[in-house]
Design a protein around this motif. Structure first.
Motif, PDB file in Angstrom:
ATOM      1  N   GLU A   1       0.839  -1.195   0.000  1.00 27.30           N
ATOM      2  CA  GLU A   1       0.000   0.000   0.000  1.00 27.30           C
ATOM      3  C   GLU A   1       0.878   1.250   0.000  1.00 27.30           C
ATOM      4  OE1 GLU A   1      -3.112   0.532  -0.356  1.00 27.30           O
ATOM      5  OE2 GLU A   1      -4.221  -1.256   0.235  1.00 27.30           O
TER       6      GLU A   1
ATOM      7  N   GLU B   1       1.331   3.939  -2.987  1.00 29.86           N
ATOM      8  CA  GLU B   1       1.107   5.359  -2.710  1.00 29.86           C
ATOM      9  C   GLU B   1       2.273   6.196  -3.255  1.00 29.86           C
ATOM     10  OE1 GLU B   1      -0.988   8.616  -1.521  1.00 29.86           O
ATOM     11  OE2 GLU B   1      -1.698   6.565  -1.183  1.00 29.86           O
TER      12      GLU B   1
ATOM     13  N   ASP C   1       1.876   6.545  -6.949  1.00 31.99           N
ATOM     14  CA  ASP C   1       0.826   7.496  -7.302  1.00 31.99           C
ATOM     15  C   ASP C   1       1.308   8.931  -7.126  1.00 31.99           C
ATOM     16  OD1 ASP C   1      -2.058   6.891  -8.126  1.00 31.99           O
ATOM     17  OD2 ASP C   1      -2.307   8.637  -6.807  1.00 31.99           O
TER      18      ASP C   1
ATOM     19  N   LEU D   1      -3.020   4.103  -8.045  1.00 29.57           N
ATOM     20  CA  LEU D   1      -4.235   3.950  -7.237  1.00 29.57           C
ATOM     21  C   LEU D   1      -5.484   3.787  -8.088  1.00 29.57           C
ATOM     22  CD1 LEU D   1      -3.571   6.368  -4.238  1.00 29.57           C
ATOM     23  CD2 LEU D   1      -2.940   3.954  -4.535  1.00 29.57           C
TER      24      LEU D   1
ATOM     25  N   ARG E   1      -6.840   6.607   3.210  1.00 31.44           N
ATOM     26  CA  ARG E   1      -7.486   5.834   2.141  1.00 31.44           C
ATOM     27  C   ARG E   1      -8.085   4.547   2.693  1.00 31.44           C
ATOM     28  NH1 ARG E   1      -4.599   2.712  -1.276  1.00 31.44           N
ATOM     29  NH2 ARG E   1      -2.698   3.872  -0.834  1.00 31.44           N
TER      30      ARG E   1
END
Length: 304
Positions: free
Chosen positions: A82, A86, A89, A96, A292
């Motif tokens: 994750e 991130e 992104d 994402l 998120r």
């Protein structure tokens, strides 16, 4: 062979500035691994759910312990990926958006396929990850001997634990699903289905990342040749593992038929080396991931 996985709270020190060019072979190979990273949070949730759905039917204490560790390992892999995603992104590539697309796809498939076929797909994809993990651990050129150390460690750690737990979901299948002609067909069909879905998805995700990265402009021919060489070249991951892949279709197949358990002797020393790297996480990345995930939990339907 019986190997019980161990849940390790490993935190990898990733250099965000190298997120799109950490592999020594360049951006295209980097983005192949990055595309795999995009797959993991949703994919590992599918794996955890598929195994957890049958946990109550397992009575063997060692297998129950292995299931708990398997779920723990996959959850920690998701946590690290994750943050990895991130970072992608934040660099301007659509990690994402692709992650959201995959959650939707796998959620629909899981609902439509049902418990048994979801578990069949899980053991098939675990075989894929075991093949790739073995290649990472066996050949330093896969992650690149001169590649950025943090990202190399990320994939090596994942490879060690994927190897360690590669038989857990399969052992659950063998425990809860009767061994007969029909269920052997379902197991094999799960691999066919997983293959049909996996390769188009990974190729599409790879292309989206590559073409969103301005630093790949003018390098596509050379870059795609590097990816093809890594996967299908003389020493390529899947060219060398073709017999391992097709072994899955044997009636008596088991993941530990491909015995690479000697790698398990290296894990403690590897984790110690990772810990010595003294992780220095970007608080903005962690905050964005927490926000998120909190939003996703809020939107999730409440069970009746």
């Amino acid at each position: 062979m019986k190997i019980i996985p161990v849940r390790r709270d490993v935190k990898i020190n990733l250099d965000e500035s190298r997120i799109n060019n950490w592999h020594e072979a360049g951006e295209h190979v980097t983005h192949f691994f990055n595309a795999l990273s995009v797959l993991f949070p949703a994919g590992e949730r599918l794996f955890m759910d598929s195994v957890r759905a049958y946990k109550d039917q397992v009575t063997d204490p060692d297998l129950k312990k292995a299931i708990t560790a398997f779920i723990g390992q996959e959850a920690l892999h998701s946590r690290e990926h994750e943050e990895y995603n991130e970072m992608m992104d934040r660099s301007g590539v659509p990690a994402l958006k692709l992650d959201k697309m995959l959650w939707s796809l796998l959620g629909g498939l899981q609902k439509g396929l049902g418990k048994k076929l979801s578990l069949a797909g899980t053991i098939a994809l675990e075989h894929y990850t075991a093949i790739m993990a073995d290649a990472v651990l066996k050949d330093p050129k896969v992650t690149g001997e001169k590649s950025n150390e943090g990202f190399k460690q990320m994939w090596q750690w994942h490879a060690y634990e994927e190897t360690e737990h590669k038989a857990v979901a399969y052992d659950v299948w063998n425990t809860v699903v009767p061994d007969n002609v029909y269920n052997r067909f379902i197991r094999r069909f799960g691999m066919v289905l997983a293959t049909i879905i996996f390769w188009p998805v990974i190729m599409y995700f790879h292309a989206r990342l590559v073409f969103a990265d301005p630093n790949t402009k003018g390098k596509h021919l050379q870059g795609y040749k590097a990816v093809a060489k890594m996967l299908l070249g003389k020493e390529g991951i899947f060219r060398n593992a073709m017999s391992d892949f097709f072994d899955y279709f044997r009636a008596d197949f088991h993941p530990w038929d491909h015995d690479n358990s000697h790698f398990m002797k290296e894990i403690d020393a590897f984790v110690e080396k990772v810990n010595q790297a003294m992780r220095n996480p970007n608080p903005e990345v962690k905050k964005a991931v927490r926000a998120r995930m909190s939003k996703a939990v809020t939107k999730a339907p409440v069970a009746a």
